[in-house]
Design an enzyme around this catalytic site. Structure first.
Site, PDB file in Angstrom:
ATOM      1  N   MET A 277      39.880  47.649  31.636  1.00 16.92           N
ATOM      2  CA  MET A 277      39.440  47.105  32.921  1.00 16.92           C
ATOM      3  C   MET A 277      40.376  45.989  33.352  1.00 16.92           C
ATOM      4  O   MET A 277      40.736  45.118  32.566  1.00 16.92           O
ATOM      5  CB  MET A 277      38.005  46.582  32.793  1.00 16.92           C
ATOM      6  N   GLU A 278      40.706  45.993  34.642  1.00 17.72           N
ATOM      7  CA  GLU A 278      41.805  45.192  35.173  1.00 17.72           C
ATOM      8  C   GLU A 278      41.420  43.783  35.575  1.00 17.72           C
ATOM      9  O   GLU A 278      41.973  43.227  36.528  1.00 17.72           O
ATOM     10  CB  GLU A 278      42.405  45.913  36.383  1.00 17.72           C
ATOM     11  N   ASN A 279      40.529  43.122  34.870  1.00 22.44           N
ATOM     12  CA  ASN A 279      40.171  41.755  35.226  1.00 22.44           C
ATOM     13  C   ASN A 279      41.430  40.887  35.266  1.00 22.44           C
ATOM     14  O   ASN A 279      42.139  40.786  34.263  1.00 22.44           O
ATOM     15  CB  ASN A 279      39.210  41.173  34.183  1.00 22.44           C
ATOM     16  N   GLU A 310      46.568  49.164  34.003  1.00 26.31           N
ATOM     17  CA  GLU A 310      45.805  47.952  34.306  1.00 26.31           C
ATOM     18  C   GLU A 310      46.694  46.899  34.963  1.00 26.31           C
ATOM     19  O   GLU A 310      46.248  46.156  35.843  1.00 26.31           O
ATOM     20  CB  GLU A 310      45.161  47.391  33.046  1.00 26.31           C
ATOM     21  N   HIS A 313      47.074  47.359  38.606  1.00 22.03           N
ATOM     22  CA  HIS A 313      45.892  46.897  39.333  1.00 22.03           C
ATOM     23  C   HIS A 313      46.000  45.443  39.776  1.00 22.03           C
ATOM     24  O   HIS A 313      45.298  45.027  40.699  1.00 22.03           O
ATOM     25  CB  HIS A 313      44.657  47.013  38.441  1.00 22.03           C
TER      26      HIS A 313
END
Length: 865
Positions: A277-279, A310, A313
């Site tokens: 996930m690209e936080n 990621e 992103h």
């Protein structure tokens, strides 16, 4: 709760009314350790205090904030205390009589998660340490703090966290600890779903990325990478940092917009539902990307691809974000494409487009032929729709379409369009037209018609060559015929390369002519190839420029049957394998013929990722598409072939390891199982094959499935590997044992109880239904349809998806099961649309399998006749 959903219309209305100036969030995570909060079956909770400053365009109007929490202690709006029992319904906080400028303060008790949604809490069985991390997409930050949970209400965030003594806490911004509190730098304006935390005694490694630009500007990005302490001995952080630096160089070279989020931490976390996930500033990955045993180059390539996906992103998704989930492709399709693009050009994995053609696109082809297929730009009515649209269309088809777009507009026009898009829309939100307009500027091409054909219609076209020869045996005319499914009749413009192949004196199949053309309409003549000598093989979509199903003329198909392994170019070979698999799934090639091709030619496959894909397809062909009367024969042939290739492979090679794993997956006869037992005990040897802990579990699984390894043997193996990974393997093997009591226990633990974590639910489902145990699990076909609506209503959407997909009775592959599925769909027209979609997809796979079995049975009858 029904109120947990959020519709697109509600989000539009709220975005028109509100704009958010900033968040201040304070979390107290000290309750994560110790015994508090686990009494009486109540969830373990933590305190979450949120202050939101926001404006209202229509003073006096009402709206709502989002929060999913067991309880709310206090709510204050503009200094006025509100009664939580009146304004909070479990998922929303009602906000009435808003002022032009507002301040909302919410003090809540939020629950730690065991499903990978929200603030996930994991206790390591190896040492008892507790680890926390967050996962929010599409809408689970509201499980951690009160907010406006939609992507277009961006804002800066300030976070502070109180944590157990000795812990380190990470968030999107750089953090410092003082007086027992971790405080983090304010973020840039970002969406709620990409805020993030990780906290615990993580093993943490650091590095620095440095870059000096042409104008003399210098950029330094602190890099960090972390994992559980138990995985530290296996953590090859140097390679993670290498790929990270290569990716940052690539994106800086091509995007002309420096990485905008300060530091770059990457956390490899346990029990993760996704790949990653690209936080921004704190990217999260599933910890399976840290390899405890020997793996092939394909595993490292996959990890590199995900790291770069990621990273892409950070620009496509984090810097510029879609307004609503309809345009999810604006981030996922681009990240999927740029992950492969950057990997091929900036890292050691220069053959990444082969993997993309063979592996990634097969996901897209399957998804695009389901009844739930949708345009790349989808119609997302609500959050449940959004959750299910993280699929093969949004990712892999979208990326494939972008590859076609690069061929259509040109590489430089595409990249210049991206550069303008970032600069114009930084920290904002966009829709389809915002991107198309800049691409039209940079390329001069008509993007509206291209978008209508490729982004706004569903379905996959097939392209078939037609070859007419003259009296001298040369090509008189070569044409490409384009067809579409009746359900999605759109014919698209394709920029394709047509390759002609012939045998060399050495016996190889090599390309001797190529033409790149625009295919439009039902039939396109390729004039450039007229007069060429007759080909042994015509490969439409050579070099994989477009997104389509490749078909073959009769001569080409005969060539592949006789000598597929002779194609010297690995990408061309991968495209042919993928095309043959599509023919098998479409019931145009008998499953036994595909298995035969794998047995004859897979041993010559040089690309390890393609080989692993062939093994998966061969297993699927046998399980779902082969005539039931041939399954036993097919299984024996695959096991014999796999063992033969295992013994013939180069000692210690990745091919040897791949054949060892495939052999374990198809082993069923007494002799096969005895080989596996011998390899585990050390009495059987394959030169160069190291049977490490991960391979031991791979060998134990078929032994458990066939009743050779009992509960005691699995307990002994867990004692050898008393880790989180070992526990997942053991749970899967336990559920795989061939016993009615075992199946009943596995079913109950997943369907009737919610005590298992997401990772153990996944492991139990994986062990429950085995192709060799069709009769054993047959009683659960009817039970499935009795429970799924209840499971969907009572469990989180992630667990609901796992159960509905994983326990569908696909092994009861009969007309009766198809009829039962249709009856459920007919009598549950009012069921949740997302639930119906999952059942419809499983029904389609079942019907496709039955058509394949009929094709294979006809081949059997023809051979007998």
């Amino acid at each position: 709760m029904p109120g947990e959903n959020l519709s697109r219309d509600e989000a539009r209305e709220r975005a028109a009314l509100l704009s958010v100036d900033g968040y201040e969030v304070s979390l107290d995570l000290r309750s994560a350790v110790g015994d508090s909060g686990d009494l009486g079956g109540e969830p373990r909770t933590f305190r979450s205090v949120t202050t939101i400053r926001f404006r209202c365009a229509d003073p006096g109007a009402g709206s709502f904030a989002d929060l999913i929490a067991p309880s709310v202690t206090a709510v204050s709006l503009n200094g006025k205390d509100l009664d939580p029992s009146e304004v909070f319904d479990g998922s929303r906080i009602a906000l009435d009589d808003l002022a032009a400028e507002n301040e909302l303060v919410v003090d809540a008790q939020c629950a730690y998660s065991r499903t990978g949604e929200g603030m996930h809490r994991f206790v390591d069985p190896e040492d008892g340490e507790v680890y926390l991390y967050t996962q929010y997409e599409p809408a689970d930050s509201r499980r951690v703090f009160a907010n406006f949970e939609q992507p277009d209400l961006k804002a800066p965030f300030r976070f502070e966290v109180r944590a157990p003594e000795g812990w380190v806490v990470w968030s999107n911004g750089a953090g410092e600890q003082a007086d027992g509190v971790w405080r983090f730098a304010e973020t840039k304006p970002i969406s709620t779903y990409i805020t993030a935390f990780a906290a615990g005694p993580y093993h943490y490694v650091t590095d620095t990325y440095e870059r000096t630009f042409e104008d003399g500007t210098r950029l330094e990005i602190p890099l960090g990478a972390m994992c559980r302490k138990g995985l530290a001995p296996y953590f090859d952080s140097d390679d993670v940092f290498l790929i990270t630096k290569q990716g940052l160089d690539f994106f800086h070279d091509h995007f002309d917009y420096p990485y905008p989020f300060g530091k770059y931490d990457q956390a490899f976390v346990p029990e993760y539902n996704l790949g990653a996930m690209e936080n921004p500033g704190l990217v999260t990955f599933r910890e399976e990307f840290i390899f405890r045993g020997k793996v092939t180059r394909a595993s490292y390539e996959r990890r590199a691809n995900v790291i770069l996906h990621e990273m892409a992103h950070m620009w496509f998704g984090d810097l510029v974000t879609m307004v609503w989930w309809d345009d999810l492709w604006l981030k996922e399709s681009f990240a999927d494409f740029m992950g492969s693009f950057s990997m091929v050009e900036a890292t050691r994995f220069t053959n990444g487009w082969v993997t993309f053609a063979n592996n990634r696109k097969s996901w897209a082809y399957r998804a695009d032929q389901l009844p739930s297929t949708h345009p790349v730009t989808a119609d997302i009515r609500d959050l449940e729709d959004a959750k299910l649209n993280f699929d093969g269309i949004t990712y892999a088809k979208g990326a494939s379409v972008l590859k076609q777009l690069v061929a259509y507009v040109g590489r430089e026009a595409f990249l210049e369009g991206a550069r303008r898009y970032f600069k114009r829309n930084a920290y904002g939100n966009t829709k389809l037209g915002d991107l198309l307009s800049v691409l039209e500027e940079t390329s001069g091409r008509d993007m509206a018609s291209w978008s209508r054909a490729w982004l706004q219609t569903a379905g996959v076209n097939s392209l078939t060559p037609q070859v007419l020869l003259d009296s001298e045996g040369r090509i008189d005319e070569l044409a490409v015929v384009q067809e579409a499914a009746e359900s999605h009749p759109e014919l698209r413009p394709h920029r394709v390369a047509i390759g002609l192949y012939r045998r060399t004196d050495g016996g190889a199949l090599e390309r001797y002519a190529r033409a790149e053309v625009d295919v439009e309409g039902p039939r396109t003549v390729v004039g450039e190839l007229a007069g060429a000598e007759a080909p042994a093989l015509v490969l439409v979509n050579d070099d994989d420029l477009t997104y389509c199903k490749i078909r073959f003329d009769a001569e080409s198909l005969d060539t592949l049957r006789a000598g597929l392994g002779d194609i010297s170019d690995p990408l061309a070979r991968a495209l042919c394998w993928s095309a043959l698999w599509n023919l098998t799934r479409d019931a145009l090639l008998p499953a036994r013929d595909f298995v035969d091709l794998v047995l004859r030619f897979a041993g010559r496959e040089s690309d390890i990722g393609v080989l692993q894909m062939l093994h998966a397809w061969a297993n699927s062909a046998l399980t779902h598409y082969a005539a039931p009367t041939w399954r036993r024969t097919g299984g024996r042939l695959l096991a014999e072939g796999a063992l033969r290739e295992l013994r013939a492979a180069e000692a210690g090679s990745q091919h040897q390891l791949t054949w060892a794993r495939f052999f374990a997956s198809v082993a069923s006869g007494e002799g096969d199982l005895a080989v596996l037992q011998g390899l585990l005990a050390g009495t059987e040897k394959v030169d160069g094959l190291e049977v490490d802990q991960e391979l031991r579990w791979a060998f134990l699984e078929p032994l458990a499935t066939h009743g050779v390894a009992d509960e005691g043997a699995l307990a002994a193996e867990l004692a050898r590997d008393d880790t989180a990974s070992g526990k997942r393997h053991q749970v899967r093997c336990l559920a795989a044992r061939p016993s009615a009591a075992v199946k009943a226990q596995a079913w109950a633990s997943v369907v009737e109880s919610d005590t298992l974590s997401n990772a153990l639910v996944e492991a139990t489902i994986a062990g429950f239904a085995r192709p060799s145990q069709r009769e054993l699990v047959a009683p659960y076909a009817g039970k499935y349809f009795e429970v799924i609506e209840r499971v969907w209503a009572e469990r989180s959407i992630q667990i609901g998806m796992d159960v509905v997909r994983g326990l569908f009775p696909s092994l009861q592959d009969s007309q009766e099961t198809l009829d039962t599925t249709d009856a459920w769909l007919a009598s549950h027209a009012g069921a949740a649309p997302a639930l119906r979609r999952l059942v419809l997809e499983a029904r389609d796979d079942l019907a496709r399998g039955l058509r394949g079995q009929a094709c294979d049975a006809a081949a059997e009858a023809g051979a007998a006749g």
